[in-house]
Design a protein around this motif. Structure first.
Motif, PDB file in Angstrom:
ATOM      1  N   ILE A   1      37.599  35.397  44.908  1.00  0.00           N
ATOM      2  CA  ILE A   1      38.600  35.316  43.843  1.00  0.00           C
ATOM      3  C   ILE A   1      39.389  36.624  43.847  1.00  0.00           C
ATOM      4  CG2 ILE A   1      38.951  35.074  41.350  1.00  0.00           C
ATOM      5  CD1 ILE A   1      36.316  33.494  41.252  1.00  0.00           C
TER       6      ILE A   1
ATOM      7  N   ALA B   1      41.921  25.426  38.022  1.00  0.00           N
ATOM      8  CA  ALA B   1      40.996  25.390  36.883  1.00  0.00           C
ATOM      9  C   ALA B   1      41.608  26.055  35.661  1.00  0.00           C
ATOM     10  CB  ALA B   1      39.685  26.086  37.249  1.00  0.00           C
ATOM     11  N   ARG B   2      42.290  27.177  35.867  1.00  0.00           N
ATOM     12  CA  ARG B   2      42.940  27.872  34.754  1.00  0.00           C
ATOM     13  C   ARG B   2      44.031  26.995  34.132  1.00  0.00           C
ATOM     14  NH1 ARG B   2      44.268  31.905  37.386  1.00  0.00           N
ATOM     15  NH2 ARG B   2      42.451  33.193  36.990  1.00  0.00           N
TER      16      ARG B   2
ATOM     17  N   ASN C   1      39.296  25.190  42.838  1.00  0.00           N
ATOM     18  CA  ASN C   1      40.311  26.237  42.888  1.00  0.00           C
ATOM     19  C   ASN C   1      40.460  26.919  41.532  1.00  0.00           C
ATOM     20  OD1 ASN C   1      43.455  26.868  42.433  1.00  0.00           O
ATOM     21  ND2 ASN C   1      42.900  27.253  44.556  1.00  0.00           N
ATOM     22  N   GLU C   2      40.417  28.255  41.511  1.00  0.00           N
ATOM     23  CA  GLU C   2      40.487  29.023  40.268  1.00  0.00           C
ATOM     24  C   GLU C   2      41.821  28.844  39.548  1.00  0.00           C
ATOM     25  OE1 GLU C   2      39.988  31.646  37.114  1.00  0.00           O
ATOM     26  OE2 GLU C   2      38.511  30.694  38.397  1.00  0.00           O
ATOM     27  N   THR C   3      42.923  28.834  40.306  1.00  0.00           N
ATOM     28  CA  THR C   3      44.250  28.669  39.700  1.00  0.00           C
ATOM     29  C   THR C   3      44.381  27.297  39.054  1.00  0.00           C
ATOM     30  OG1 THR C   3      45.202  30.164  41.361  1.00  0.00           O
ATOM     31  CG2 THR C   3      46.733  28.755  40.131  1.00  0.00           C
TER      32      THR C   3
ATOM     33  N   THR D   1      30.278  34.602  39.083  1.00  0.00           N
ATOM     34  CA  THR D   1      31.543  34.373  39.795  1.00  0.00           C
ATOM     35  C   THR D   1      32.534  35.513  39.568  1.00  0.00           C
ATOM     36  OG1 THR D   1      32.433  33.069  37.944  1.00  0.00           O
ATOM     37  CG2 THR D   1      31.303  31.872  39.697  1.00  0.00           C
ATOM     38  N   ASN D   2      32.304  36.336  38.528  1.00  0.00           N
ATOM     39  CA  ASN D   2      33.170  37.498  38.301  1.00  0.00           C
ATOM     40  C   ASN D   2      33.014  38.561  39.385  1.00  0.00           C
ATOM     41  OD1 ASN D   2      34.348  36.545  35.947  1.00  0.00           O
ATOM     42  ND2 ASN D   2      32.760  37.409  34.641  1.00  0.00           N
TER      43      ASN D   2
ATOM     44  N   TRP E   1      30.311  25.700  38.323  1.00  0.00           N
ATOM     45  CA  TRP E   1      30.364  26.603  39.467  1.00  0.00           C
ATOM     46  C   TRP E   1      29.024  27.291  39.696  1.00  0.00           C
ATOM     47  CZ3 TRP E   1      35.655  29.192  37.906  1.00  0.00           C
ATOM     48  CH2 TRP E   1      36.689  28.332  38.270  1.00  0.00           C
TER      49      TRP E   1
ATOM     50  N   HIS F   1      32.917  24.335  34.565  1.00  0.00           N
ATOM     51  CA  HIS F   1      33.375  23.837  35.870  1.00  0.00           C
ATOM     52  C   HIS F   1      32.211  23.612  36.840  1.00  0.00           C
ATOM     53  CE1 HIS F   1      37.514  24.309  34.724  1.00  0.00           C
ATOM     54  NE2 HIS F   1      37.359  25.600  34.506  1.00  0.00           N
TER      55      HIS F   1
ATOM     56  N   ASN G   1      39.158  39.364  41.180  1.00  0.00           N
ATOM     57  CA  ASN G   1      37.947  40.178  41.185  1.00  0.00           C
ATOM     58  C   ASN G   1      38.094  41.389  42.096  1.00  0.00           C
ATOM     59  OD1 ASN G   1      36.780  38.399  39.410  1.00  0.00           O
ATOM     60  ND2 ASN G   1      35.587  37.319  40.952  1.00  0.00           N
TER      61      ASN G   1
END
Length: 342
Positions: free
Chosen positions: A210, A115-116, A111-113, A204-205, A80, A78, A213
């Motif tokens: 997020i 992207a998932r 957006n993480e959601t 990013t973790n 990032w 992505h 996390n």
């Protein structure tokens, strides 16, 4: 001859387990519960380069020859991080070294959601295109706890809380398997250190932007320290109990859904459904709508439909839009699902 071959394979498999580690033992025992996976010639595996996915591909590599698997490593980028491309290149190099096919997708999604969801759709579409039945991901027992807490905070029902299971059926052909869901992150990091696996640390973790996390880095350690130092173990036990109850309710719901279906039309008998407990009514309505439209109704919309369509004191004709293509119609004893195009 086949019996003899199977015995030889079992003995060899046991030897391999004994030589390697207890995680090999966990891994192969879990797969043996789903014999079709062992017999499958081709597997899709999502790999990020972190400790969990590196643990998974090492396990697959160790059993690759035994089960004659053709493994396709899928990596998503992505962009990032500045080192995102190097991360993907490192996974490509390992794939080539171990005889795996490497498939690479890249798309910037902030957006993480979202992207998932994009990654999930890509995996399923790839499985369809290549006619592959099994997608493997490296979700662990720790991920299961985090996802359950996250969905609980969002107001999900039991299905959402127990959504991250070992086996997930996508359609009649495609299934998602999570072979490490009985393994913790502490165990996967031990495994990677024992076998000198290269791990790509994802910064990013550690970003608190997020929400997951924050659950991992703050909420769970806080609960474990101040409320229950065996929280992870006890919460996993709690999830297993709920999961069995959800399975039972889902089986009952499917049974009543099948006997309430109209023989000719896309419809269900609202009188029969109205006599059932609310917990079954909700599931039957969701099954009915999802099978045809692929829409997953939330609790509020589901309860609205139950109130308007199954109660006998409401008017006999009623109509509700589900999305741009579908709407529900109540007429006499039936709830019809109608396509607007038709």
């Amino acid at each position: 001859m086949n019996i003899l071959n199977n015995l030889i394979i079992k003995d060899y498999c046991k030897l391999m387990i004994d030589i390697k580690s207890f995680i090999h033992n966990k891994f192969i025992k879990s797969l043996q519960s789903y014999k079709n996976i062992l017999d499958s010639t081709c597997l899709i595996v999502a790999v990020s380069g972190g400790q969990d996915s590196m643990c998974l591909i090492k396990l697959l590599k160790d059993y690759k020859k035994l089960y004659k698997w053709n493994i396709k490593i899928i990596n998503f980028n992505h962009n990032w991080r500045q080192d995102s491309y190097l991360n993907s290149k490192a996974i490509n190099n390992i794939s080539l070294r171990w005889g795996f096919q490497f498939i690479y997708f890249t798309k910037y999604i902030q957006n993480e959601t979202a992207a998932r969801k994009w990654r999930y759709n890509k995996l399923v579409q790839l499985a369809k295109d290549l006619d592959i039945n099994y997608i493997l991901t490296a979700h662990t027992a720790t991920d299961k706890i985090e996802t359950s807490i996250y969905n609980f905070i969002r107001g999900s029902g039991f299905e959402g809380i127990t959504s991250l299971n070992y086996y997930q059926k996508i359609n009649t052909k495609i299934n998602i398997i999570r072979p490490l869901v009985y393994t913790t992150r502490d165990e996967t990091i031990w495994f990677c250190r024992k076998f000198y696996m290269p791990i790509w640390s994802d910064i990013t973790n550690y970003s608190y932007n997020i929400k997951r996390n924050r659950i991992r880095q703050e909420l769970i350690p806080y609960i474990s320290k101040y409320f229950n130092n065996k929280f992870n173990k006890n919460f996993t036990h709690f999830l297993n109990i709920i999961n069995k109850e959800v399975e039972y309710l889902q089986n009952k719901s499917n049974y009543f859904y099948n006997i309430s279906k109209h023989k000719k039309h896309t419809a269900i008998n609202r009188i029969l459904i109205g006599k059932l407990p609310l917990v079954l009514q909700r599931r039957i309505i969701r099954i009915f709508i999802y099978k045809k439209t692929k829409n997953k109704l939330n609790l509020m919309k589901t309860d609205y439909i139950i109130d308007k369509y199954t109660a006998t004191f409401h008017k006999e004709y009623y109509r509700t839009e589900i999305d741009r293509n579908w709407f529900l119609v109540k007429r006499l004893n039936w709830i019809y699902l109608v396509n607007k195009i038709n």
